[in-house]
Design an enzyme around this catalytic site. Structure first.
Site, mmCIF file in Angstrom:
data_model
loop_
_atom_site.group_PDB
_atom_site.id
_atom_site.type_symbol
_atom_site.label_atom_id
_atom_site.label_comp_id
_atom_site.label_asym_id
_atom_site.label_seq_id
_atom_site.Cartn_x
_atom_site.Cartn_y
_atom_site.Cartn_z
ATOM 1 N N SER A 142 0.892 -0.974 0.020
ATOM 2 C CA SER A 142 -0.127 -0.055 -0.030
ATOM 3 C C SER A 142 0.826 1.219 0.092
ATOM 4 O O SER A 142 0.369 2.348 0.652
ATOM 5 C CB SER A 142 -0.877 -0.018 1.387
ATOM 6 N N TYR A 150 -6.395 5.054 -2.101
ATOM 7 C CA TYR A 150 -7.725 4.618 -1.243
ATOM 8 C C TYR A 150 -8.734 5.761 -1.199
ATOM 9 O O TYR A 150 -9.556 5.690 -0.469
ATOM 10 C CB TYR A 150 -7.349 4.025 -0.021
ATOM 11 N N ARG A 161 -1.166 -10.272 -8.582
ATOM 12 C CA ARG A 161 -1.015 -8.968 -9.291
ATOM 13 C C ARG A 161 0.382 -8.423 -9.497
ATOM 14 O O ARG A 161 1.054 -8.388 -8.366
ATOM 15 C CB ARG A 161 -2.219 -7.991 -8.910
ATOM 16 N N ASP A 217 2.697 -5.358 -10.475
ATOM 17 C CA ASP A 217 2.762 -3.660 -10.730
ATOM 18 C C ASP A 217 3.952 -3.616 -11.774
ATOM 19 O O ASP A 217 5.148 -3.933 -11.341
ATOM 20 C CB ASP A 217 2.917 -3.268 -9.331
ATOM 21 N N GLU A 238 6.767 -5.216 -8.844
ATOM 22 C CA GLU A 238 6.705 -6.226 -7.597
ATOM 23 C C GLU A 238 5.404 -7.006 -7.950
ATOM 24 O O GLU A 238 4.657 -6.475 -8.940
ATOM 25 C CB GLU A 238 6.425 -5.476 -6.144
ATOM 26 N N ASN A 271 1.980 -8.944 -6.063
ATOM 27 C CA ASN A 271 1.378 -9.065 -4.790
ATOM 28 C C ASN A 271 0.636 -10.449 -4.592
ATOM 29 O O ASN A 271 -0.095 -11.107 -5.795
ATOM 30 C CB ASN A 271 0.241 -8.028 -4.755
ATOM 31 N N GLY A 289 -5.117 -6.323 -3.594
ATOM 32 C CA GLY A 289 -6.134 -5.624 -3.066
ATOM 33 C C GLY A 289 -7.519 -5.720 -3.790
ATOM 34 O O GLY A 289 -7.660 -5.904 -4.889
HETATM 35 N N1 LIG Z 1 10.974 2.127 -9.255
HETATM 36 C C1 LIG Z 1 10.225 2.938 -9.262
HETATM 37 N N2 LIG Z 1 9.999 4.108 -10.402
HETATM 38 C C2 LIG Z 1 8.684 4.667 -10.428
HETATM 39 N N3 LIG Z 1 7.846 4.509 -9.490
HETATM 40 C C3 LIG Z 1 7.762 3.565 -8.565
HETATM 41 C C4 LIG Z 1 9.044 2.991 -8.346
HETATM 42 N N4 LIG Z 1 8.837 1.863 -7.328
HETATM 43 C C5 LIG Z 1 7.620 2.237 -6.780
HETATM 44 N N5 LIG Z 1 7.089 3.219 -7.650
HETATM 45 C C6 LIG Z 1 5.646 3.970 -7.172
HETATM 46 O O1 LIG Z 1 5.170 3.695 -5.918
HETATM 47 C C7 LIG Z 1 4.317 3.003 -5.686
HETATM 48 C C8 LIG Z 1 4.468 2.049 -4.587
HETATM 49 O O2 LIG Z 1 5.249 1.123 -4.720
HETATM 50 P P1 LIG Z 1 5.590 -0.053 -3.840
HETATM 51 O O3 LIG Z 1 6.557 -0.998 -4.758
HETATM 52 O O4 LIG Z 1 6.135 0.293 -2.527
HETATM 53 O O5 LIG Z 1 4.306 -0.915 -3.731
HETATM 54 P P2 LIG Z 1 3.698 -1.547 -2.526
HETATM 55 O O6 LIG Z 1 3.681 -0.636 -1.328
HETATM 56 O O7 LIG Z 1 4.347 -2.961 -2.316
HETATM 57 O O8 LIG Z 1 2.144 -1.653 -3.141
HETATM 58 P P3 LIG Z 1 1.239 -2.802 -3.201
HETATM 59 O O9 LIG Z 1 0.175 -2.172 -2.208
HETATM 60 O O10 LIG Z 1 0.563 -2.384 -4.411
HETATM 61 O O11 LIG Z 1 1.785 -4.068 -3.004
HETATM 62 C C9 LIG Z 1 4.013 2.158 -6.870
HETATM 63 O O12 LIG Z 1 2.667 2.037 -7.195
HETATM 64 C C10 LIG Z 1 4.670 3.249 -7.852
HETATM 65 O O13 LIG Z 1 3.739 4.128 -8.237
#
Ligand SMILES: Nc1ncnc2c1ncn2[C@@H]1O[C@H](COP(=O)(O)OP(=O)(O)OP(=O)(O)O)[C@@H](O)[C@H]1O
Lengths: 434, 319
Positions: free
Chosen positions: B154, B224, B263, B265, B278, B280, B284
């Protein structure tokens, strides 16, 4: 059927374009997400300001409701008035007399907790851009109301004796220099939320004088006044000036917040507007809640109950202060409340309590970061509010120990990185009933 | 279309920082299952869970617990102990996917590009001096940088750092959520989320959902609060880029050894190159979550999909 291969905009909320400008700040927040965890029993929450209602004679209260609905149901279940039940308003005057206030039942407006009184005052006094003076720090629920009326809050410093008269003069002068007149002074004189300090008796008249001569209406918010541990209730600001002060009281802490009964005692003109505004807002109060409260005040030794609350909270305060002095890292300081619910803790330089909250919740203890109590959220980083009202003394001790360990870790992080503040992310206010 | 007989337990909540999100996801899945006629009980992850499950073993469990315990395999390990079928990846695969640095290594071996990154625990900064280590990181990865907890979700504790003076504070914010930080090169491009579901016929990609946060950063509030982020489905990308995103998600699902649902990303840069951020294992399922949006875009019923996932879990041979 739409064409699956054509990109289209996914509508999550079809009213997004329709919300008023003032709804713009109403967004999901990390802080609120953390508090969703904090409400679990596994976590010691020193965040919540919930009174310990389990100490009430709940069976007797149940009987009151039974009896009321059984014998006077047709009245109790009907609409009432926006000003509130006349009998209850008389009783409210007796409660206020304990603090030297000689008010008339006609000038009392019953409200849905003090929170509605704040909202009504905001509604009748505040235009966007108006200035409200408030203590630094100030109650989060009041700040939320002032923000919703798009007022600008100017914070006035306090010390161990509460609001500083010179600082108040200064703030009024600075506001005047910017071409504006402050409309309200919002103050919690007794056992301040969140600061835990009390406005000294010797300052009270002076504060009211300053406000009177500047034409500023004082909002005296006094939910904790009867919950002093070591002394008789202090004389209210309103006791000596019925024109300058609107007094806000509440049964939430002396009886039960679930009834949602508070009140405002206001000068006639203000009272008339409050009643009209309340009528527009809620039409009528819950009659059954008011009558039940009225019965309770009439037939139960409610002063003894308040005394029982005082003793219970005193024991909890002692548990908190005692553990704080044995576990907090050097360079932490805190206030020593003589009543009410809260201790205001100042952490070592360079630590940001909002940035630290996830670590604390991970360690299963929660508090409210100081930034919540400042209008722009920019100050307060070195502070937190700890409340001792709800958890049992042993849980308080455990929570404070956990917090001490978290602070030790955070001090190490600070020493490593030279800071612990996170990049600014805008205002992130917790729910006011925390 | 498969039938589910017997009650299904939807697990949501837990004590992670994503409790609130999980409760909302769980509610949505439970409602969707009920709408297609499945008998559903919702349960939190607490001391009452095991006695309740053991006393009355459900036909299957649908875990929708986000954050640690939910996604690191712990809860599923316990479900294995109970011998109850459940939807989603096995514990070992969860552990791989939830730990972002480990997952990056695994998918890189499978040929999937991910942003260049450095993974370091808090102790390294303490022992070697934060300034010196951060300088090396910036020299290697450049700016902007993305700082995030190695394990988490998140976007909690995530910061995009554009100016080097903000880096120490971003590290602190990250370490507040966990003691290992992943610092990644920022990848510019379109962010897309690609759901993968497998109801028995092998993993299939759902149409990619493009994510456009109003103020550029897909942080907690942007995720959210309805209206803070615009979503497009399928994404506004070339046919080739869409295909590449879908293939990447399916490949990542397989490479990590996932099961039933995931999922990915991704960021698609202006040349149509895909980088994986990453994957998941408990995506969500809230009103503003992308996987249910993608299901809606395929004209399929979300409840029917949930039911099919449960049916597949039940009919899976037990070990
Ligand atoms: N290397 C990157 N370059 C550009 N944007 C990034 C990068 N890493 C993350 N982001 C941005 O930050 C957001 C959060 O990334 P993060 O990898 O921390 O996901 P998360 O907290 O694990 O989210 P989720 O709840 O989807 O698992 C991503 O959705 C993206 O918008």
């Amino acid at each position: 059927m739409t064409d699956e291969s054509q990109p289209h905009h996914v509508t999550v909320d079809r009213y997004v374009e329709r919300y008023a400008a003032r709804a713009r700040g109403m967004v999901a927040s990390e802080i609120r997400a953390l508090f969703a965890v904090a409400s679990r029993p596994e976590i010691v929450s020193l965040a919540g300001g919930m009174p310990y209602v389990s100490a009430l004679p709940l069976d007797a209260v149940g009987d009151i409701f039974d009896d009321l609905v059984g014998s006077r149901g047709a009245v109790a279940m009907q609409y009432g008035s926006a000003q509130g039940d006349p009998g209850l308003r008389e009783q409210i005057c007796e409660v206020m007399a304990l603090e030297g206030v000689n008010g008339h039942a006609d000038d009392v407006v019953v409200t849905v907790g003090s929170q509605q009184a704040l909202d009504l005052i905001g509604r009748i006094f505040l235009d966007p851009g108006d200035v409200v003076l408030a203590e630094a720090p100030s109650y989060v629920g009041a700040l939320g109301v002032f923000a919703s009326y798009q007022a600008d809050v100017v914070h006035v410093p306090m010390d161990d004796d509460g609001l500083q008269p010179d600082a108040l003069r200064d703030a009024i002068a600075r506001t005047a220099a910017s071409g504006r007149t402050p409309k309200l002074l919002y103050t919690v004189p007794n056992f301040h939320n969140p600061a835990g300090v009390t406005l000294a008796a010797s300052r009270r008249a002076e504060i009211v004088d300053i406000a009177r001569s500047a034409g500023v209406l004082v909002l005296e918010d006094n939910p904790y006044g009867l919950l002093g541990f070591d002394q008789e209730p202090m004389r209210a600001l309103r006791a000596d000036d019925g024109d300058t002060v609107v007094y806000l009281g509440s049964f939430s802490k002396t009886f039960a917040p679930g009834l949602r009964v508070g009140w405002a005692l206001a000068p006639r003109g203000v009272r008339d507007k409050l009643v009209l505004a309340a009528e527009a807002g809620i039409l009528s109060h819950s009659v059954v809640c008011q009558l039940a409260l009225s019965q309770y005040l009439a037939n139960h030794p409610w002063r003894d109950q308040v005394k029982a609350f005082r003793e219970l909270y005193r024991e909890r305060r002692d548990a908190m202060l005692g553990t704080l002095s044995s576990v907090m890292p050097a360079a932490c300081t805190w206030t020593h409340p003589t009543g009410g619910f809260y201790v205001w803790l100042t952490v070592p330089e360079g630590i940001d309590t909002k940035a630290m909250l996830p670590r604390a919740v991970g360690a299963r203890v929660a508090y409210v970061p100081g930034s919540a109590f400042f209008a722009d959220g920019a100050d307060g980083a070195r502070h937190m509010r700890l409340s001792y009202c709800y958890p049992e003394p042993d849980r308080i001790r455990e929570g404070v120990r956990r917090l001490g360990a978290v602070l030790e870790e955070e001090v190490e992080v600070r020493d490593t990185f030279g800071t612990t503040g996170t990049p600014a992310r805008g205002l992130d206010r917790p729910p006011p009933n925390l | 279309m498969a039938d589910v007989t017997g009650p299904v337990v939807v697990l949501a909540g837990g004590l992670s920082h994503e409790r609130d999100v999980s409760l909302r996801s769980g509610r949505r899945v439970a409602d969707a299952l009920r709408e297609v006629g499945v008998e559903v009980y919702e349960r939190d992850v607490d001391a009452e869970l095991l006695p309740a499950l053991a006393a009355d073993l459900p036909a299957a469990v649908f875990p929708v617990v986000h954050g640690a315990a939910g996604e690191d395999g712990a809860v599923r390990e316990v479900l294995e102990l109970l011998g109850v079928p459940y939807v989603g990846a096995r514990p070992d695969a969860c552990r791989r996917a939830y730990d972002k640095p480990v997952a990056k290594t695994v998918v890189t071996h499978a040929g999937i590009p991910t942003p260049e990154a450095v993974t370091l625990p808090q102790a390294t900064f303490r022992d070697l001096g934060a300034g010196a280590v951060l300088d090396r990181i910036v020299a290697r990865l450049g700016l902007p940088l993305v700082v995030k907890p190695a394990r988490g979700g998140s976007a909690l504790g995530m910061h995009v750092v554009r100016n080097v003076v903000d880096l120490p504070a971003a590290m602190v914010g990250c370490f507040s959520y966990g003691d290992t930080a992943l610092v990644e090169r920022f990848v510019a491009g379109s962010e897309v989320a690609v759901g993968v579901v497998d109801t028995g016929a092998g993993p299939q990609a759902l149409p990619p959902v493009e994510i456009v946060p109003a103020d550029g950063v897909y942080d907690y509030a942007a995720r959210y609060t309805a209206g803070q982020t615009e979503f497009f489905c399928p994404a506004r990308l070339s046919v080739d880029a869409i295909k590449a995103a879908e293939d990447t998600a399916v490949l990542a699902h397989r490479a990590l050894g996932l099961r039933d649902i995931s999922r990915s990303d991704l960021i698609v840069d202006e040349n149509g190159e895909v980088q994986l951020l990453e994957v998941n294992v408990a995506p969500g399922m809230t009103e503003t979550s992308t996987l249910p949006m993608a299901v809606a875009a395929t004209q399929h019923d979300f409840g029917a999909l949930c039911r099919d996932l449960v049916a597949a879990a039940i009919s899976r041979p037990r070990r």
